[in-house]
Structures are given as C-alpha cells and as structure tokens.
Write a protein that holds these residues in place. Structure first.
Motif, PDB file in Angstrom:
ATOM      1  N   ILE A 127      -8.238   4.564   6.799  1.00  0.00           N
ATOM      2  CA  ILE A 127      -8.607   5.899   7.290  1.00  0.00           C
ATOM      3  C   ILE A 127      -8.248   6.903   7.602  1.00  0.00           C
ATOM      4  O   ILE A 127      -8.146   8.223   6.910  1.00  0.00           O
ATOM      5  CB  ILE A 127     -10.143   5.608   7.422  1.00  0.00           C
ATOM      6  CG1 ILE A 127     -11.097   5.116   6.255  1.00  0.00           C
ATOM      7  CG2 ILE A 127     -10.949   7.294   7.712  1.00  0.00           C
ATOM      8  CD1 ILE A 127     -11.890   4.364   7.450  1.00  0.00           C
ATOM      9  N   GLY A 128      -7.393   7.156   8.930  1.00  0.00           N
ATOM     10  CA  GLY A 128      -6.586   7.640   9.434  1.00  0.00           C
ATOM     11  C   GLY A 128      -5.662   8.568   8.794  1.00  0.00           C
ATOM     12  O   GLY A 128      -5.042   9.774   9.339  1.00  0.00           O
ATOM     13  N   LEU A 129      -4.386   7.501   8.176  1.00  0.00           N
ATOM     14  CA  LEU A 129      -3.665   7.901   7.356  1.00  0.00           C
ATOM     15  C   LEU A 129      -4.089   9.024   6.288  1.00  0.00           C
ATOM     16  O   LEU A 129      -3.138  10.048   6.264  1.00  0.00           O
ATOM     17  CB  LEU A 129      -2.725   6.735   6.753  1.00  0.00           C
ATOM     18  CG  LEU A 129      -2.215   5.795   7.999  1.00  0.00           C
ATOM     19  CD1 LEU A 129      -1.548   4.928   6.842  1.00  0.00           C
ATOM     20  CD2 LEU A 129      -0.869   6.496   8.541  1.00  0.00           C
ATOM     21  N   LEU A 130      -4.638   8.177   5.143  1.00  0.00           N
ATOM     22  CA  LEU A 130      -4.844   9.177   4.479  1.00  0.00           C
ATOM     23  C   LEU A 130      -5.902  10.633   5.048  1.00  0.00           C
ATOM     24  O   LEU A 130      -5.560  12.271   4.217  1.00  0.00           O
ATOM     25  CB  LEU A 130      -6.468   8.858   3.581  1.00  0.00           C
ATOM     26  CG  LEU A 130      -6.375   7.966   3.048  1.00  0.00           C
ATOM     27  CD1 LEU A 130      -7.214   6.911   2.481  1.00  0.00           C
ATOM     28  CD2 LEU A 130      -5.196   7.949   1.466  1.00  0.00           C
ATOM     29  N   GLN A 131      -6.102  11.118   6.105  1.00  0.00           N
ATOM     30  CA  GLN A 131      -6.898  12.308   6.797  1.00  0.00           C
ATOM     31  C   GLN A 131      -5.334  13.187   7.140  1.00  0.00           C
ATOM     32  O   GLN A 131      -5.610  13.945   6.961  1.00  0.00           O
ATOM     33  CB  GLN A 131      -7.670  11.768   8.152  1.00  0.00           C
ATOM     34  CG  GLN A 131      -9.274  11.027   7.210  1.00  0.00           C
ATOM     35  CD  GLN A 131     -10.019  10.888   8.447  1.00  0.00           C
ATOM     36  OE1 GLN A 131      -9.828  10.530  10.223  1.00  0.00           O
ATOM     37  NE2 GLN A 131     -11.426  11.255   8.331  1.00  0.00           N
ATOM     38  N   LEU A 156       0.869  -1.207   0.281  1.00  0.00           N
ATOM     39  CA  LEU A 156       0.082   0.090   0.013  1.00  0.00           C
ATOM     40  C   LEU A 156       0.852   1.155   0.654  1.00  0.00           C
ATOM     41  O   LEU A 156       1.403   1.272   1.079  1.00  0.00           O
ATOM     42  CB  LEU A 156      -1.072   0.092   1.378  1.00  0.00           C
ATOM     43  CG  LEU A 156      -1.935  -1.374   1.325  1.00  0.00           C
ATOM     44  CD1 LEU A 156      -2.239  -1.491   2.530  1.00  0.00           C
ATOM     45  CD2 LEU A 156      -3.162  -0.901   0.578  1.00  0.00           C
ATOM     46  N   MET A 157       0.559   2.257  -0.922  1.00  0.00           N
ATOM     47  CA  MET A 157       1.538   3.347  -0.636  1.00  0.00           C
ATOM     48  C   MET A 157       0.078   4.521  -0.615  1.00  0.00           C
ATOM     49  O   MET A 157      -0.612   4.517  -2.021  1.00  0.00           O
ATOM     50  CB  MET A 157       1.976   3.778  -2.234  1.00  0.00           C
ATOM     51  CG  MET A 157       3.214   2.537  -2.446  1.00  0.00           C
ATOM     52  SD  MET A 157       4.047   2.980  -3.806  1.00  0.00           S
ATOM     53  CE  MET A 157       4.244   0.680  -4.040  1.00  0.00           C
ATOM     54  N   ILE A 158       0.526   5.818  -0.331  1.00  0.00           N
ATOM     55  CA  ILE A 158      -0.261   6.953  -0.115  1.00  0.00           C
ATOM     56  C   ILE A 158       0.515   8.199  -0.705  1.00  0.00           C
ATOM     57  O   ILE A 158       2.032   7.922  -0.351  1.00  0.00           O
ATOM     58  CB  ILE A 158      -0.951   7.766   0.850  1.00  0.00           C
ATOM     59  CG1 ILE A 158      -1.497   7.044   1.664  1.00  0.00           C
ATOM     60  CG2 ILE A 158      -1.139   8.407   0.679  1.00  0.00           C
ATOM     61  CD1 ILE A 158      -1.865   7.212   3.043  1.00  0.00           C
ATOM     62  N   TYR A 159      -0.010   8.104  -1.987  1.00  0.00           N
ATOM     63  CA  TYR A 159       0.510   9.672  -2.710  1.00  0.00           C
ATOM     64  C   TYR A 159       0.240  10.512  -2.752  1.00  0.00           C
ATOM     65  O   TYR A 159      -1.085  10.712  -3.020  1.00  0.00           O
ATOM     66  CB  TYR A 159       0.219   9.535  -4.217  1.00  0.00           C
ATOM     67  CG  TYR A 159       2.024   8.700  -4.808  1.00  0.00           C
ATOM     68  CD1 TYR A 159       2.903   8.688  -5.065  1.00  0.00           C
ATOM     69  CD2 TYR A 159       1.477   7.284  -4.645  1.00  0.00           C
ATOM     70  CE1 TYR A 159       4.300   8.208  -5.470  1.00  0.00           C
ATOM     71  CE2 TYR A 159       3.041   6.756  -4.849  1.00  0.00           C
ATOM     72  CZ  TYR A 159       4.093   6.850  -6.012  1.00  0.00           C
ATOM     73  OH  TYR A 159       5.176   5.802  -5.639  1.00  0.00           O
ATOM     74  N   MET A 207       5.540   9.976  -3.035  1.00  0.00           N
ATOM     75  CA  MET A 207       5.173   9.009  -1.480  1.00  0.00           C
ATOM     76  C   MET A 207       5.634   9.633  -0.850  1.00  0.00           C
ATOM     77  O   MET A 207       6.334  10.026  -0.328  1.00  0.00           O
ATOM     78  CB  MET A 207       5.960   8.129  -2.476  1.00  0.00           C
ATOM     79  CG  MET A 207       5.704   6.910  -1.594  1.00  0.00           C
ATOM     80  SD  MET A 207       6.482   5.429  -1.634  1.00  0.00           S
ATOM     81  CE  MET A 207       6.996   4.812  -3.576  1.00  0.00           C
ATOM     82  N   VAL A 208       3.936   9.496  -0.110  1.00  0.00           N
ATOM     83  CA  VAL A 208       4.016   9.868   1.410  1.00  0.00           C
ATOM     84  C   VAL A 208       4.377   9.112   2.895  1.00  0.00           C
ATOM     85  O   VAL A 208       4.840   9.067   3.795  1.00  0.00           O
ATOM     86  CB  VAL A 208       3.035  11.371   2.098  1.00  0.00           C
ATOM     87  CG1 VAL A 208       3.332  12.667   0.929  1.00  0.00           C
ATOM     88  CG2 VAL A 208       1.390  10.330   1.677  1.00  0.00           C
ATOM     89  N   TRP A 209       3.845   7.785   2.161  1.00  0.00           N
ATOM     90  CA  TRP A 209       3.450   6.651   3.066  1.00  0.00           C
ATOM     91  C   TRP A 209       3.215   5.121   2.157  1.00  0.00           C
ATOM     92  O   TRP A 209       2.811   5.273   1.065  1.00  0.00           O
ATOM     93  CB  TRP A 209       2.318   6.191   4.377  1.00  0.00           C
ATOM     94  CG  TRP A 209       2.231   5.824   4.725  1.00  0.00           C
ATOM     95  CD1 TRP A 209       2.063   5.482   6.403  1.00  0.00           C
ATOM     96  CD2 TRP A 209       1.671   4.258   4.506  1.00  0.00           C
ATOM     97  NE1 TRP A 209       2.219   4.434   6.784  1.00  0.00           N
ATOM     98  CE2 TRP A 209       1.555   3.554   5.589  1.00  0.00           C
ATOM     99  CE3 TRP A 209       0.581   3.950   3.381  1.00  0.00           C
ATOM    100  CZ2 TRP A 209       0.588   2.328   5.800  1.00  0.00           C
ATOM    101  CZ3 TRP A 209       0.075   2.633   3.828  1.00  0.00           C
ATOM    102  CH2 TRP A 209      -0.547   1.810   4.857  1.00  0.00           C
ATOM    103  N   ARG A 210       4.251   4.337   2.789  1.00  0.00           N
ATOM    104  CA  ARG A 210       4.366   3.140   2.257  1.00  0.00           C
ATOM    105  C   ARG A 210       3.959   1.773   3.195  1.00  0.00           C
ATOM    106  O   ARG A 210       5.343   1.873   4.066  1.00  0.00           O
ATOM    107  CB  ARG A 210       5.111   2.994   1.505  1.00  0.00           C
ATOM    108  CG  ARG A 210       5.878   1.583   0.548  1.00  0.00           C
ATOM    109  CD  ARG A 210       6.791   1.671  -0.785  1.00  0.00           C
ATOM    110  NE  ARG A 210       7.176   0.319  -0.355  1.00  0.00           N
ATOM    111  CZ  ARG A 210       7.945   0.044  -1.944  1.00  0.00           C
ATOM    112  NH1 ARG A 210       7.963   1.309  -2.989  1.00  0.00           N
ATOM    113  NH2 ARG A 210       7.777  -1.290  -2.656  1.00  0.00           N
ATOM    114  N   GLN A 211       3.431   1.031   2.797  1.00  0.00           N
ATOM    115  CA  GLN A 211       3.980  -0.196   4.166  1.00  0.00           C
ATOM    116  C   GLN A 211       3.105  -1.756   3.034  1.00  0.00           C
ATOM    117  O   GLN A 211       2.466  -1.834   2.336  1.00  0.00           O
ATOM    118  CB  GLN A 211       3.022  -0.275   5.256  1.00  0.00           C
ATOM    119  CG  GLN A 211       3.481  -1.315   5.999  1.00  0.00           C
ATOM    120  CD  GLN A 211       2.994  -0.808   7.434  1.00  0.00           C
ATOM    121  OE1 GLN A 211       2.393   0.683   7.501  1.00  0.00           O
ATOM    122  NE2 GLN A 211       2.347  -1.734   8.486  1.00  0.00           N
TER     123      GLN A 211
END
Length: 98
Positions: free
Chosen positions: A91-95, A69-72, A77-81
C-alpha cells in the motif's frame, strides 16, 4: 502482449502479481493482495497473472521466482521484487506513485 500494454498504460499505479496455484508462497499472497486492493480502491489496480497460463509474458518480463510483484505507472515499470510482501508495504509503495 498488446492486451498487457493496455493493462499497464494507465495513469494510476498497477500492481501485478505473477503467481501459480502450485506455489505456496505465491498462493499466500492472495489474501494480502485482496487487502491491498480493498485499501486502494480506485486509486490503484491489482492484477494477478497466472504464470502457467501466461508463459510468454512471464518469459518476456524475466519472471523467475514466485511470487514476483511489479508496479507499473503510465506503461513504465517503477518497482519490482520477488518474494512475499505484506499489505502495508505494498500500500505504501502504491501510494508513492499515485
């Protein structure tokens, strides 16, 4: 790859899920991602990427374990796991990036 750039270069967070249909842990994430997408509405995007159909992209991003999973946000890229996550965590990470 240019299509990928268009997907991630937006000002809302984009959660990418790299999966395959033959990986049970990755398949188990589908329901979680539906919940995340429903909870976030238009504040974030959730995109599933089949590694078998997008091998070049998966290699470029060094996707090894599934699910990954990655958040851009704004093309960065701001998060990856790797590994399963629960809906509330995602949801908490996206917020944090809205």
């Amino acid at each position: 790859m240019s299509k990928f750039g268009e997907l991630i270069d937006i000002n809302i967070p984009v959660l990418l899920d790299f999966y395959t249909d033959w990986n049970e842990a990755a398949k188990a994430m589908h329901a979680v991602l539906r919940d995340v997408a429903a909870a976030m509405g238009d504040k974030a995007k959730v995109i599933k990427i089949d590694v078998d159909k997008n091998q070049e992209l998966a290699e470029a991003l060094r996707v090894k374990g599934l699910p990954t999973l990655m958040i851009y946000k704004n093309g960065e890229m701001v998060w990856r796991q790797s590994g399963e996550q629960d809906a509330n965590t995602l949801i908490g990470l996206l917020q944090e990036y809205i």
